[in-house]
Motif scaffolding. Sequence first.
Motif, PDB file in Angstrom:
ATOM      1  N   ASN A 124       0.696  -1.331  -0.182  1.00 28.52           N
ATOM      2  CA  ASN A 124       0.235   0.052   0.085  1.00 28.52           C
ATOM      3  C   ASN A 124       0.807   1.321  -0.049  1.00 28.52           C
ATOM      4  O   ASN A 124       0.185   2.325  -0.235  1.00 28.52           O
ATOM      5  CB  ASN A 124      -0.949  -0.023   1.221  1.00 28.52           C
TER       6      ASN A 124
ATOM      7  N   ARG B 248       0.585   4.646  -6.481  1.00 30.11           N
ATOM      8  CA  ARG B 248       0.041   3.732  -7.426  1.00 30.11           C
ATOM      9  C   ARG B 248       0.530   3.784  -8.816  1.00 30.11           C
ATOM     10  O   ARG B 248       0.583   2.775  -9.732  1.00 30.11           O
ATOM     11  CB  ARG B 248      -1.527   4.135  -7.475  1.00 30.11           C
ATOM     12  N   SER B 249       0.792   4.784  -9.293  1.00 32.49           N
ATOM     13  CA  SER B 249       1.593   5.054 -10.667  1.00 32.49           C
ATOM     14  C   SER B 249       2.792   3.989 -10.639  1.00 32.49           C
ATOM     15  O   SER B 249       3.172   3.512 -11.979  1.00 32.49           O
ATOM     16  CB  SER B 249       1.962   6.675 -11.210  1.00 32.49           C
TER      17      SER B 249
END
Length: 149
Positions: free
Chosen positions: A2, A6-7
């Motif tokens: 986490n 994200r990219s």
Amino acid sequence: MNDIPRSALILGLAGLIPFIWGAATIILPDLALWGQMNLSGRFIGPYVQLFYGAVILSFMSGVLWGFATKATGQIATASYILSVIPALWAFFMTGGGPTTAAVNMIVGFLGLLLLDWHFWRLGLAPPWWMHLRGLLTAIVIITYLPLVF
């Protein structure tokens, strides 16, 4: 996982596609035939894996070079020297046939992971770096196994 942006995770996983595709065309002869007919032999099996692996090791040398710019003094000098090793490894160790080259690529990616850890431990890489690099390296190594065995 986490904590990985994200990219970075999406782009890292997308970068695995040629490795996975190459392994799939080794394991599945019909897929290799389709790839040969529609893409050319350069984009199937060991050819795509070994060429792309050399590209990625060279790219990662550039990433490590970027990390080295955050260091100073002797640590910077050592970091710049260490950063060129993956590219040189790819250049010198991808000959000798597909099996030998695949083994050398596995060793190269494991060595790169050690360099990643070293730069991360020095605080030159982002805190999430090893989570991403561990995942990507494990998958890359798995994709080379059909060439070795």
